[in-house]
Design a protein around this motif. Structure first.
Motif, mmCIF file in Angstrom:
data_model
loop_
_atom_site.group_PDB
_atom_site.id
_atom_site.type_symbol
_atom_site.label_atom_id
_atom_site.label_comp_id
_atom_site.label_asym_id
_atom_site.label_seq_id
_atom_site.Cartn_x
_atom_site.Cartn_y
_atom_site.Cartn_z
ATOM 1 N N LEU A 126 0.800 -1.219 0.000
ATOM 2 C CA LEU A 126 0.000 0.000 0.000
ATOM 3 C C LEU A 126 0.836 1.274 0.000
ATOM 4 O O LEU A 126 0.368 2.320 -0.434
ATOM 5 N N ARG A 127 2.062 1.206 0.478
ATOM 6 C CA ARG A 127 2.950 2.366 0.467
ATOM 7 C C ARG A 127 3.891 2.373 -0.728
ATOM 8 O O ARG A 127 4.598 3.345 -0.955
ATOM 9 N N GLY A 128 3.938 1.256 -1.467
ATOM 10 C CA GLY A 128 4.821 1.189 -2.625
ATOM 11 C C GLY A 128 6.282 1.104 -2.254
ATOM 12 O O GLY A 128 7.149 1.564 -3.001
ATOM 13 N N MET A 129 6.580 0.521 -1.097
ATOM 14 C CA MET A 129 7.960 0.387 -0.633
ATOM 15 C C MET A 129 8.455 -1.037 -0.866
ATOM 16 O O MET A 129 7.726 -1.997 -0.612
ATOM 17 N N PRO A 130 9.692 -1.209 -1.339
ATOM 18 C CA PRO A 130 10.261 -2.550 -1.457
ATOM 19 C C PRO A 130 10.233 -3.262 -0.110
ATOM 20 O O PRO A 130 10.469 -2.647 0.934
ATOM 21 N N ARG A 131 9.976 -4.552 -0.126
ATOM 22 C CA ARG A 131 9.847 -5.291 1.130
ATOM 23 C C ARG A 131 11.140 -5.282 1.940
ATOM 24 O O ARG A 131 11.113 -5.312 3.177
ATOM 25 N N SER A 132 12.267 -5.259 1.247
ATOM 26 C CA SER A 132 13.543 -5.248 1.961
ATOM 27 C C SER A 132 13.678 -3.985 2.813
ATOM 28 O O SER A 132 14.177 -4.038 3.952
ATOM 29 N N LEU A 133 13.224 -2.832 2.287
ATOM 30 C CA LEU A 133 13.296 -1.577 3.037
ATOM 31 C C LEU A 133 12.303 -1.564 4.191
ATOM 32 O O LEU A 133 12.584 -1.021 5.268
ATOM 33 N N VAL A 134 11.126 -2.143 3.965
ATOM 34 C CA VAL A 134 10.131 -2.231 5.028
ATOM 35 C C VAL A 134 10.666 -3.082 6.175
ATOM 36 O O VAL A 134 10.572 -2.705 7.346
ATOM 37 N N SER A 135 11.252 -4.233 5.839
ATOM 38 C CA SER A 135 11.785 -5.134 6.862
ATOM 39 C C SER A 135 12.883 -4.462 7.678
ATOM 40 O O SER A 135 12.935 -4.593 8.913
ATOM 41 N N LYS A 136 13.763 -3.714 6.990
ATOM 42 C CA LYS A 136 14.843 -3.017 7.689
ATOM 43 C C LYS A 136 14.287 -1.956 8.632
ATOM 44 O O LYS A 136 14.752 -1.826 9.778
ATOM 45 N N ALA A 137 13.297 -1.198 8.162
ATOM 46 C CA ALA A 137 12.695 -0.153 8.993
ATOM 47 C C ALA A 137 11.983 -0.763 10.203
ATOM 48 O O ALA A 137 12.094 -0.243 11.323
ATOM 49 N N VAL A 138 11.265 -1.862 9.981
ATOM 50 C CA VAL A 138 10.572 -2.534 11.089
ATOM 51 C C VAL A 138 11.573 -3.034 12.119
ATOM 52 O O VAL A 138 11.369 -2.872 13.337
ATOM 53 N N ASP A 139 12.659 -3.637 11.673
ATOM 54 C CA ASP A 139 13.686 -4.144 12.590
ATOM 55 C C ASP A 139 14.246 -3.012 13.457
ATOM 56 O O ASP A 139 14.451 -3.184 14.671
ATOM 57 N N GLN A 140 14.505 -1.856 12.834
ATOM 58 C CA GLN A 140 15.041 -0.715 13.579
ATOM 59 C C GLN A 140 14.033 -0.212 14.603
ATOM 60 O O GLN A 140 14.403 0.144 15.725
ATOM 61 N N LEU A 141 12.757 -0.171 14.224
ATOM 62 C CA LEU A 141 11.712 0.304 15.141
ATOM 63 C C LEU A 141 11.504 -0.672 16.292
ATOM 64 O O LEU A 141 11.206 -0.259 17.421
ATOM 65 N N VAL A 142 11.665 -1.955 16.026
ATOM 66 C CA VAL A 142 11.577 -2.961 17.097
ATOM 67 C C VAL A 142 12.722 -2.743 18.084
ATOM 68 O O VAL A 142 12.532 -2.790 19.308
ATOM 69 N N ARG A 143 13.925 -2.477 17.564
ATOM 70 C CA ARG A 143 15.084 -2.236 18.433
ATOM 71 C C ARG A 143 14.897 -0.966 19.277
ATOM 72 O O ARG A 143 15.366 -0.904 20.424
ATOM 73 N N ARG A 144 14.249 0.018 18.698
ATOM 74 C CA ARG A 144 13.990 1.263 19.430
ATOM 75 C C ARG A 144 12.929 1.074 20.507
ATOM 76 O O ARG A 144 12.769 1.927 21.382
ATOM 77 N N GLY A 145 12.178 -0.003 20.420
ATOM 78 C CA GLY A 145 11.079 -0.217 21.350
ATOM 79 C C GLY A 145 9.803 0.492 20.937
ATOM 80 O O GLY A 145 8.892 0.674 21.747
ATOM 81 N N TYR A 146 9.735 0.892 19.657
ATOM 82 C CA TYR A 146 8.563 1.602 19.139
ATOM 83 C C TYR A 146 7.505 0.654 18.580
ATOM 84 O O TYR A 146 6.328 0.993 18.536
ATOM 85 N N VAL A 147 7.936 -0.511 18.130
ATOM 86 C CA VAL A 147 7.035 -1.449 17.461
ATOM 87 C C VAL A 147 7.263 -2.853 18.008
ATOM 88 O O VAL A 147 8.392 -3.234 18.321
ATOM 89 N N GLU A 148 6.190 -3.599 18.104
ATOM 90 C CA GLU A 148 6.266 -5.004 18.497
ATOM 91 C C GLU A 148 5.819 -5.865 17.324
ATOM 92 O O GLU A 148 4.830 -5.559 16.654
ATOM 93 N N SER A 149 6.543 -6.947 17.086
ATOM 94 C CA SER A 149 6.198 -7.893 16.029
ATOM 95 C C SER A 149 5.874 -9.236 16.669
ATOM 96 O O SER A 149 6.682 -9.770 17.450
ATOM 97 N N SER A 150 4.700 -9.793 16.344
ATOM 98 C CA SER A 150 4.302 -11.068 16.932
ATOM 99 C C SER A 150 3.622 -11.941 15.888
ATOM 100 O O SER A 150 3.012 -11.446 14.940
ATOM 101 N N GLN A 151 3.733 -13.257 16.073
ATOM 102 C CA GLN A 151 3.153 -14.201 15.132
ATOM 103 C C GLN A 151 1.638 -14.166 15.197
ATOM 104 O O GLN A 151 1.047 -14.050 16.266
ATOM 105 N N ASP A 152 1.028 -14.248 14.015
ATOM 106 C CA ASP A 152 -0.424 -14.367 13.953
ATOM 107 C C ASP A 152 -0.840 -15.721 14.527
ATOM 108 O O ASP A 152 -0.237 -16.754 14.219
#
Length: 199
Positions: free
Chosen positions: A94-120
């Motif tokens: 929906l944002r038109g971003m390559p998945r590799s860039l999305v994954s990198k950004a998510v990983d950084q936000l998880v490290r910052r403590g801004y985002v949580e990732s959990s299994q469905d």
């Protein structure tokens, strides 16, 4: 001061370029009974969208300057703040971003403590993302900055003009259909060194 003056000049230059591009975009169409010609749209529309996106990105980065968030991290935060979708795949699509860039950004936000990732719970292959309390201050400032930017951008635009614009954009989105993103082509092995295999 000099900084304020420079920002004013920069803003005026951007608006002048957008006006010029808009005039170039629609001049030929008016002369031909509004018939849409791709070669007439390319440069003008590309410049308009690029300038709008760059200006918004600058405003958003300034809003969270203390945090030092990257543009991609900001995109992810605002996407999750909307609350409708919550996977990396959704962000990419929906944002038109390559998945590799999305994954990198998510990983950084998880490290910052801004985002949580959990299994469905129903599909272990899917990771659900959600904002954590530590992100609240930054997200609020980003949402406010985005709202202020869009309000200024749309100043003087009538409801009729909005309706016409969204009608046009809706048709363009429909015309795009299911065209894949660049990273999807790469995953399918069809994209190599900037060109599609076989072409």
């Amino acid at each position: 001061g000099r900084v304020v003056y420079s920002k004013k000049v920069h803003k005026q230059n951007i608006l002048q370029e957008i006006d010029s591009a808009s005039e170039q975009l629609f001049k030929g169409m008016e002369e031909r009974d509004m018939e849409c010609k791709p070669w007439e749209m390319d440069e003008g529309m590309s410049l308009i969208m690029m300038r709008m996106r760059r200006s918004l990105r600058t405003v958003l980065r300034e809003a969270v300057l203390e945090e030092g968030l990257t543009p991609n991290e900001i995109e992810v935060l605002l996407f999750l703040e909307h609350g409708t979708y919550n996977t990396a795949r959704d962000i990419s699509r929906l944002r038109g971003m390559p998945r590799s860039l999305v994954s990198k950004a998510v990983d950084q936000l998880v490290r910052r403590g801004y985002v949580e990732s959990s299994q469905d719970k129903q599909d272990r292959r899917v990771s659900r993302l959600r904002l954590l309390p530590a992100s609240q201050s930054a997200v609020q400032r980003l949402a406010q900055a985005r709202g202020d930017f869009l309000s200024k951008l749309c100043k003087g635009v009538t409801q009729e003009e909005f309706a016409a614009f969204f009608s046009m954009v809706g048709k363009m989105v429909d015309n795009l259909g299911d065209m894949p993103l660049e990273d999807e082509l790469q995953m399918e092995g069809k994209f190599e060194k900037g060109s599609v295999k076989g072409q």
